[in-house]
Design an enzyme around this catalytic site. Structure first.
Site, PDB file in Angstrom:
ATOM      1  N   TYR A 178     -62.149 -51.003  -6.011  1.00 58.37           N
ATOM      2  CA  TYR A 178     -61.796 -49.737  -5.353  1.00 58.37           C
ATOM      3  C   TYR A 178     -62.452 -48.555  -6.094  1.00 58.37           C
ATOM      4  CZ  TYR A 178     -59.444 -45.780  -3.334  1.00 58.37           C
ATOM      5  OH  TYR A 178     -59.221 -44.572  -2.727  1.00 58.37           O
ATOM      6  N   ARG A 225     -53.319 -40.330 -14.668  1.00 55.37           N
ATOM      7  CA  ARG A 225     -52.698 -39.007 -14.746  1.00 55.37           C
ATOM      8  C   ARG A 225     -51.903 -38.663 -13.491  1.00 55.37           C
ATOM      9  NH1 ARG A 225     -56.887 -34.524 -14.083  1.00 55.37           N
ATOM     10  NH2 ARG A 225     -56.524 -35.279 -11.967  1.00 55.37           N
ATOM     11  N   ARG A 235     -48.913 -43.332  -2.273  1.00 60.14           N
ATOM     12  CA  ARG A 235     -50.198 -43.982  -2.562  1.00 60.14           C
ATOM     13  C   ARG A 235     -50.066 -44.668  -3.904  1.00 60.14           C
ATOM     14  NH1 ARG A 235     -55.188 -42.497  -1.016  1.00 60.14           N
ATOM     15  NH2 ARG A 235     -55.245 -41.791   1.135  1.00 60.14           N
ATOM     16  N   PHE A 295     -73.790 -31.832 -17.569  1.00 62.45           N
ATOM     17  CA  PHE A 295     -73.161 -32.216 -16.301  1.00 62.45           C
ATOM     18  C   PHE A 295     -72.462 -33.576 -16.421  1.00 62.45           C
ATOM     19  CE2 PHE A 295     -73.926 -34.898 -12.522  1.00 62.45           C
ATOM     20  CZ  PHE A 295     -73.072 -34.286 -11.619  1.00 62.45           C
TER      21      PHE A 295
HETATM   22  C1  D61 Z   1     -71.891 -38.179 -14.141  1.00 62.77           C
HETATM   23  C2  D61 Z   1     -71.348 -36.993 -13.715  1.00 62.77           C
HETATM   24  C3  D61 Z   1     -70.371 -36.969 -12.754  1.00 62.77           C
HETATM   25  C4  D61 Z   1     -69.906 -38.151 -12.206  1.00 62.77           C
HETATM   26  C5  D61 Z   1     -70.459 -39.357 -12.650  1.00 62.77           C
HETATM   27  C6  D61 Z   1     -71.452 -39.353 -13.623  1.00 62.77           C
HETATM   28  C7  D61 Z   1     -70.019 -40.550 -12.086  1.00 62.77           C
HETATM   29  C8  D61 Z   1     -69.063 -40.533 -11.129  1.00 62.77           C
HETATM   30  C9  D61 Z   1     -68.498 -39.352 -10.695  1.00 62.77           C
HETATM   31  C10 D61 Z   1     -68.927 -38.158 -11.219  1.00 62.77           C
HETATM   32  C11 D61 Z   1     -67.457 -39.391  -9.631  1.00 62.77           C
HETATM   33  C12 D61 Z   1     -66.115 -39.226 -10.242  1.00 62.77           C
HETATM   34  C13 D61 Z   1     -65.005 -39.206  -9.254  1.00 62.77           C
HETATM   35  C14 D61 Z   1     -63.743 -38.805 -10.006  1.00 62.77           C
HETATM   36  C15 D61 Z   1     -62.917 -37.848  -9.210  1.00 62.77           C
HETATM   37  N1  D61 Z   1     -62.324 -38.547  -8.116  1.00 62.77           N
HETATM   38  C16 D61 Z   1     -62.323 -38.069  -6.867  1.00 62.77           C
HETATM   39  O1  D61 Z   1     -62.834 -37.022  -6.576  1.00 62.77           O
HETATM   40  C17 D61 Z   1     -61.649 -38.961  -5.841  1.00 62.77           C
HETATM   41  O2  D61 Z   1     -62.422 -39.057  -4.675  1.00 62.77           O
HETATM   42  C18 D61 Z   1     -63.424 -40.054  -4.763  1.00 62.77           C
HETATM   43  C19 D61 Z   1     -64.306 -40.074  -3.506  1.00 62.77           C
HETATM   44  C20 D61 Z   1     -65.174 -38.842  -3.384  1.00 62.77           C
HETATM   45  C21 D61 Z   1     -66.063 -38.636  -4.557  1.00 62.77           C
HETATM   46  C22 D61 Z   1     -66.633 -37.298  -4.490  1.00 62.77           C
HETATM   47  C23 D61 Z   1     -67.432 -36.859  -5.706  1.00 62.77           C
HETATM   48  C24 D61 Z   1     -66.801 -36.517  -6.867  1.00 62.77           C
HETATM   49  C25 D61 Z   1     -67.509 -36.016  -7.948  1.00 62.77           C
HETATM   50  C26 D61 Z   1     -68.896 -35.844  -7.831  1.00 62.77           C
HETATM   51  C27 D61 Z   1     -69.546 -36.194  -6.637  1.00 62.77           C
HETATM   52  C28 D61 Z   1     -68.806 -36.708  -5.580  1.00 62.77           C
HETATM   53  C29 D61 Z   1     -70.919 -35.973  -6.518  1.00 62.77           C
HETATM   54  C30 D61 Z   1     -71.637 -35.428  -7.539  1.00 62.77           C
HETATM   55  C31 D61 Z   1     -70.995 -35.077  -8.723  1.00 62.77           C
HETATM   56  C32 D61 Z   1     -69.645 -35.305  -8.879  1.00 62.77           C
HETATM   57  C33 D61 Z   1     -60.254 -38.429  -5.520  1.00 62.77           C
HETATM   58  O3  D61 Z   1     -60.325 -37.195  -4.926  1.00 62.77           O
HETATM   59  C34 D61 Z   1     -59.273 -36.351  -5.237  1.00 62.77           C
HETATM   60  C35 D61 Z   1     -59.373 -35.192  -4.312  1.00 62.77           C
HETATM   61  O4  D61 Z   1     -59.291 -35.447  -3.083  1.00 62.77           O
HETATM   62  O5  D61 Z   1     -59.554 -34.080  -4.771  1.00 62.77           O
HETATM   63  C36 D61 Z   1     -59.564 -39.467  -4.659  1.00 62.77           C
HETATM   64  O6  D61 Z   1     -59.343 -39.237  -3.474  1.00 62.77           O
HETATM   65  O7  D61 Z   1     -59.264 -40.528  -5.227  1.00 62.77           O
HETATM   66 MG    MG Z   2     -59.676 -40.622  -1.672  1.00 60.33          MG
END
Ligand code: D61
Ligand code: MG
Length: 379
Positions: A178, A225, A235, A295
């Site tokens: 997931y 968290r 959820r 970043f």
């Molecule tokens: C380097 C820098 C940033 C990074 C990375 C490596 C590797 C992975 C990530 C960022 C992604 C980390 C996701 C952690 C936060 N989780 C969420 O936002 C959940 O949603 C997941 C699906 C959508 C992902 C969108 C995303 C997030 C960060 C990014 C990115 C895309 C693109 C570029 C840079 C960063 C979480 O959402 C909570 C919410 O609705 O606010 C959920 O639904 O579980």
């Molecule tokens: Mg989600």
């Protein structure tokens, strides 16, 4: 600013950092020509929908900033469909699975999210994201569409899984899968974008496992968290395989008399996430570009600081525990190179070691996991 300063009243170094940061931040933020209306709106959406990533994305070098911003908004749009429990599965499944094609449809918008969905407006005006997506280089478009395809299909598989809907995530393997779909794939996509831009070596795009773990480390920390916040909307992301060793129902941890079990289970969850920390350092050690390094590193150090704060912290079950703004700012100012970041990782692994105690069933494993972070010497 006043509340942040007050929260740091017993941490003078954070007061200094908060003030320093306030002045640094007023230096150049990129100006978009006023005729580029869609792009301006996209950056407004970035700032509205992301507390954690908006600032670091906007500090990226010109070659990559817009692509990462649009990548973020496309996936945030997809996640806004996934998260909305008011959309029936018959409607949700094709929306998720076809989203990688939807982003090529000029003018597409979506106003069928529930009225309370936090990022509903992004989809209501999604035509601006599509317009900017279509203006990106073809190579960037291909990376973004490929990740949206894989993520959308992964989300759809979970959304229609009966056991997942009833109990939440089942096994540890499920948990990793997931997290791969919703965050690991982001890491993989980002590495491809970095390589494609020429700012990083082509080899980085091939480091899919390390890239995946970067995302897992962030997502797992959020899931630990957000125990309470997620439970309140029914959820369940903590894998059943872990919590059934302590209770019959995930919500039992909130009841009086379950405090020891709750804190022990929390240790198991934190150990699970912490095991990714050495590989995250290995990934960051490969980054050459300064803006890409910050970043990547800022979210990572915030994650390990959060894990250290959550460890042995029963409050997780009754409120949302977050690091102080002053601590965040201090970390941001330090995140300049791999040596500093490795030091920050070592510092928080020591915080965890100091809170660890021999009555914790995971005592040994946690010591080993922290030891691995400590011993890792970069180059
Ligand atoms: C380097 C820098 C940033 C990074 C990375 C490596 C590797 C992975 C990530 C960022 C992604 C980390 C996701 C952690 C936060 N989780 C969420 O936002 C959940 O949603 C997941 C699906 C959508 C992902 C969108 C995303 C997030 C960060 C990014 C990115 C895309 C693109 C570029 C840079 C960063 C979480 O959402 C909570 C919410 O609705 O606010 C959920 O639904 O579980
Ligand atoms: Mg989600």
């Amino acid at each position: 600013m006043a509340t942040s300063l007050f929260q740091s009243i017993f941490h003078p170094s954070e007061i200094v950092a908060l003030i320093q940061y306030k002045f640094l931040k007023s230096s150049p933020i990129h100006v978009i020509p006023p005729e580029q209306k869609a792009k301006i709106r996209c950056y407004e959406f970035l700032n509205k929908t992301s507390r954690s990533f908006a600032a670091v994305i906007q500090e990226l070098d010109d070659e990559i900033r817009d692509a990462v911003c649009i990548f973020y908004l496309v996936l945030r749009g997809l996640d806004t469909i996934e998260d909305d429990m008011s959309i029936p599965i018959e409607k949700k499944e094709p929306l998720l699975r076809d989203f990688h094609k939807t982003i090529y449809k000029k003018g597409w918008t979506f106003d069928e999210n529930g009225p309370d969905e936090k990022d509903r407006q992004l989809l209501v005006e999604f035509d601006v994201v599509i317009e900017e997506f279509l203006g990106l280089r073809k190579k960037f478009q291909n990376v973004i569409a490929d990740i949206a395809d894989k993520m959308g299909n992964g989300m759809a598989d979970y959304a229609k899984d009966a056991a997942y809907n009833k109990y939440g995530v089942m096994t540890n393997k499920d948990f990793d899968l997931y997290c791969h779909y919703v965050a690991g794939l982001v890491g993989i996509g980002l590495s491809s974008l970095f390589s494609t831009s020429g700012l990083e070596k082509p080899e980085l795009a091939k480091e899919t496992e390390l890239s995946n773990l970067m995302g897992l480390f962030l997502q797992k920390t959020n899931i630990i968290r957000d125990y309470l916040e997620d439970l309140l909307v029914n959820r369940r992301f903590w894998p059943k395989e872990i919590w059934t060793k302590y209770v019959d129902d995930l919500a039992d941890f909130r009841k009086p008399g379950y405090e020891k079990k709750a804190v022990d289970c929390l240790s198991t969850m934190i150990l699970n996430a912490l095991q990714h920390a050495p590989e995250c350092l290995t990934y960051m050690n490969k980054i050459q570009n300064k803006s890409i390094f910050s970043f990547c590193a800022i979210p990572q150090v915030m994650a390990i600081a959060t894990l250290a704060l959550l460890f042995k912290n029963y409050n997780v079950y009754h409120s949302v525990v977050k690091i102080r703004k002053g601590e965040t700012v201090k970390l941001i100012l330090k995140c300049t190179n791999i040596y500093e970041v490795a030091n920050i990782f070592r510092y928080y692994s020591k915080v965890i070691i100091q809170k660890n105690d021999s009555k914790d069933p995971n005592f040994m494993k946690i010591s080993v996991a922290c030891g691995k972070v400590n011993l890792l010497h970069i180059i």
